[in-house]
Design an enzyme around this catalytic site. Structure first.
Site, PDB file in Angstrom:
ATOM      1  N   LYS A 161      90.483  27.669  88.410  1.00 17.37           N
ATOM      2  CA  LYS A 161      91.771  27.294  87.807  1.00 17.37           C
ATOM      3  C   LYS A 161      92.609  26.556  88.838  1.00 17.37           C
ATOM      4  O   LYS A 161      93.469  27.133  89.503  1.00 17.37           O
ATOM      5  CB  LYS A 161      92.471  28.555  87.275  1.00 17.37           C
ATOM      6  N   GLU A 168      85.008  23.232  76.124  1.00 19.66           N
ATOM      7  CA  GLU A 168      86.196  24.023  75.776  1.00 19.66           C
ATOM      8  C   GLU A 168      87.353  23.109  75.398  1.00 19.66           C
ATOM      9  O   GLU A 168      87.280  21.892  75.550  1.00 19.66           O
ATOM     10  CB  GLU A 168      86.590  24.957  76.922  1.00 19.66           C
ATOM     11  N   ARG A 179      89.789  36.261  89.274  1.00 19.17           N
ATOM     12  CA  ARG A 179      89.541  34.824  89.038  1.00 19.17           C
ATOM     13  C   ARG A 179      90.297  33.972  90.052  1.00 19.17           C
ATOM     14  O   ARG A 179      89.780  32.976  90.550  1.00 19.17           O
ATOM     15  CB  ARG A 179      89.952  34.473  87.594  1.00 19.17           C
TER      16      ARG A 179
HETATM   17  N1  PLP Z   1      90.331  27.381  79.460  1.00 17.22           N
HETATM   18  C1  PLP Z   1      91.306  26.719  80.083  1.00 17.22           C
HETATM   19  C2  PLP Z   1      91.043  25.326  80.493  1.00 17.22           C
HETATM   20  C3  PLP Z   1      92.544  27.339  80.309  1.00 17.22           C
HETATM   21  O1  PLP Z   1      93.525  26.687  80.911  1.00 17.22           O
HETATM   22  C4  PLP Z   1      92.733  28.659  79.882  1.00 17.22           C
HETATM   23  C5  PLP Z   1      93.999  29.337  80.147  1.00 17.22           C
HETATM   24  O2  PLP Z   1      94.147  30.047  81.077  1.00 17.22           O
HETATM   25  C6  PLP Z   1      91.685  29.305  79.236  1.00 17.22           C
HETATM   26  C7  PLP Z   1      90.495  28.643  79.037  1.00 17.22           C
HETATM   27  C8  PLP Z   1      91.858  30.700  78.758  1.00 17.22           C
HETATM   28  O3  PLP Z   1      91.777  31.632  79.791  1.00 17.22           O
HETATM   29  P1  PLP Z   1      92.527  33.019  79.675  1.00 17.22           P
HETATM   30  O4  PLP Z   1      92.059  33.642  78.422  1.00 17.22           O
HETATM   31  O5  PLP Z   1      92.078  33.769  80.872  1.00 17.22           O
HETATM   32  O6  PLP Z   1      93.968  32.722  79.657  1.00 17.22           O
HETATM   33  C1  COI Z   2      97.152  30.091  80.019  1.00 17.72           C
HETATM   34  O1  COI Z   2      96.751  30.260  78.878  1.00 17.72           O
HETATM   35  O2  COI Z   2      97.654  31.010  80.685  1.00 17.72           O
HETATM   36  C2  COI Z   2      97.024  28.796  80.675  1.00 17.72           C
HETATM   37  O3  COI Z   2      97.017  28.772  81.876  1.00 17.72           O
HETATM   38  C3  COI Z   2      96.919  27.605  79.820  1.00 17.72           C
HETATM   39  C4  COI Z   2      97.972  26.568  80.018  1.00 17.72           C
HETATM   40  C5  COI Z   2      99.360  26.979  79.689  1.00 17.72           C
HETATM   41  C6  COI Z   2      97.819  25.823  81.282  1.00 17.72           C
END
Ligand code: PLP
Ligand code: COI
Length: 345
Positions: free
Chosen positions: A193, A229, A90
């Site tokens: 991200k 989301e 990612r």
């Molecule tokens: N959506 C957003 C906007 C986020 O910041 C995060 C955190 O990383 C997620 C979703 C969840 O992603 P992940 O499960 O890869 O941490």
């Molecule tokens: C995560 O869940 O790792 C995120 O990046 C979300 C937040 C702390 C920015």
């Protein structure tokens, strides 16, 4: 100790069971620099600071990507990182999109091993519910004043011990739907991200917290008809006929936790649907969850629109509890890692 830079907390002084999601400076971070088309050898650095040009592109034009993943102290005492391969994939997608160099998977895994090993005493003990949060960061450090990509970049991984993102673990939280702001544009950067997405969520999130809502829900920015989301996590729900549904949208971050839960949901016999989710469908769901590395699985008790509130109850539902127990069980080595999700440190 300074609250501003999180300095001074030694592992022996940490209250593992009540950590929350704050920054604690650890022994070291790992860093490497990209210049003249190649990465330098990764180095451990024993201070949480970086020196860079005041004209660095990350400071002026938001040329930066970050990631989040966790290392867990397992039941057998080993330390394992959850699905690091997905985060580098990612991050490299984000890098491509904002014209930064990719980090080769092997080099990234080497950096993860180096920094986690050097900070092993900051990995919360098994059974405390805590973990070592791993934050990779890729930033343009080269100087530019016109809007163009840097010629020099730093890749950093910092680590910090964390507990629950929202107080109370599996205690449901109330979500406020944001209708006067969008965190991402329809064809913008919501699917990668980058820090700018989070800057866009700070003000609506502050306003929601002032109204005592710890979590915000964003709608699709084009029509405000579909659910996108939460501010820092994906949305998923269990329908009254027991399906796991989760939005498919160009403007949301593909969550690794969501991918994981979808697999677990299939493993326990649920049908999974990843498709646009109309906000009106909230009338047909019995459980709603936020999922992400930081929030893990957080149940949602209410979703509050300006015109209407949907209520899902004050206790965590049966399916969400099962999903939570499965994912945390695998992460801590209590359940078998059947899909090969754990990386050994
Ligand atoms: N959506 C957003 C906007 C986020 O910041 C995060 C955190 O990383 C997620 C979703 C969840 O992603 P992940 O499960 O890869 O941490
Ligand atoms: C995560 O869940 O790792 C995120 O990046 C979300 C937040 C702390 C920015």
């Amino acid at each position: 100790m300074s609250e501003i830079d999180g300095l001074g907390m030694k592992p022996a002084n940490l209250d593992w069971a009540n950590m929350g999601f704050g920054y604690v400076a650890t022994r070291s971070h790992v860093r490497m620099t990209w210049m003249d088309g190649r990465w330098s050898e990764p180095e451990l650095i024993n201070e949480p600071y970086i020196k860079m040009s005041i004209a660095a592109t990350c400071l002026h034009y938001g040329q930066e990507a970050f990631e989040g993943l966790k290392a867990f102290r397992c039941k057998d005492g080993s330390v394992k990182v959850f699905r690091p391969w997905e985060n580098i994939r990612r991050m490299n997608n984000t890098a491509d999109y904002i014209l930064m160099p990719q980090v080769p998977e092997e080099l990234y895994l080497k950096c993860i091993s180096m920094v986690v090993r050097d900070n092993l005493d900051y990995v919360p003990p098994y059974g405390t519910g805590g973990s070592l949060y791993i934050r990779p960061l890729l930033i343009g450090t080269g100087a530019q004043i016109g809007v163009s990509p840097a010629k020099m970049f730093d890749f950093i991984i910092l680590v910090t011990p964390v507990g629950a993102y929202y107080k109370g673990g599996l205690t449901p939280v109330e979500a406020l739907v944001i209708t006067d702001f969008d965190r991402a544009a329809p064809r913008g950067t919501g699917h990668i991200k980058v820090g700018g997405n989070y800057a866009a969520s700070l003000l609506p999130s502050k306003k929601a917290k002032e109204q005592h809502y710890p979590i915000t829900l964003f709608l699709d920015p084009e029509t405000h008809t579909y659910i996108d989301e939460f501010g820092t996590s994906n949305f998923f729900a269990i329908t009254k006929d027991n399906k796991y549904i989760t939005p498919k949208s160009r403007s949301i971050l593909p969550s690794i936790t969501n991918m994981t839960l979808q697999q677990i949901a299939k493993d326990i016999g649920l049908t999974v649907e990843c498709r646009p989710v109309n906000k009106a469908e909230l009338a047909d769901v019995k459980e709603v969850g936020a999922c992400g590395t930081a929030v893990v699985v957080t149940p949602i008790s209410k979703i509050v629109f300006p015109e209407k509130t949907y209520d899902f109850g004050e206790t965590c539902g049966e399916t969400l509890t099962k999903l939570y127990e499965n994912v945390t069980g695998i992460q801590t080595g209590e359940l078998p890692d059947r899909h090969g999700w754990l990386f050994d440190i």
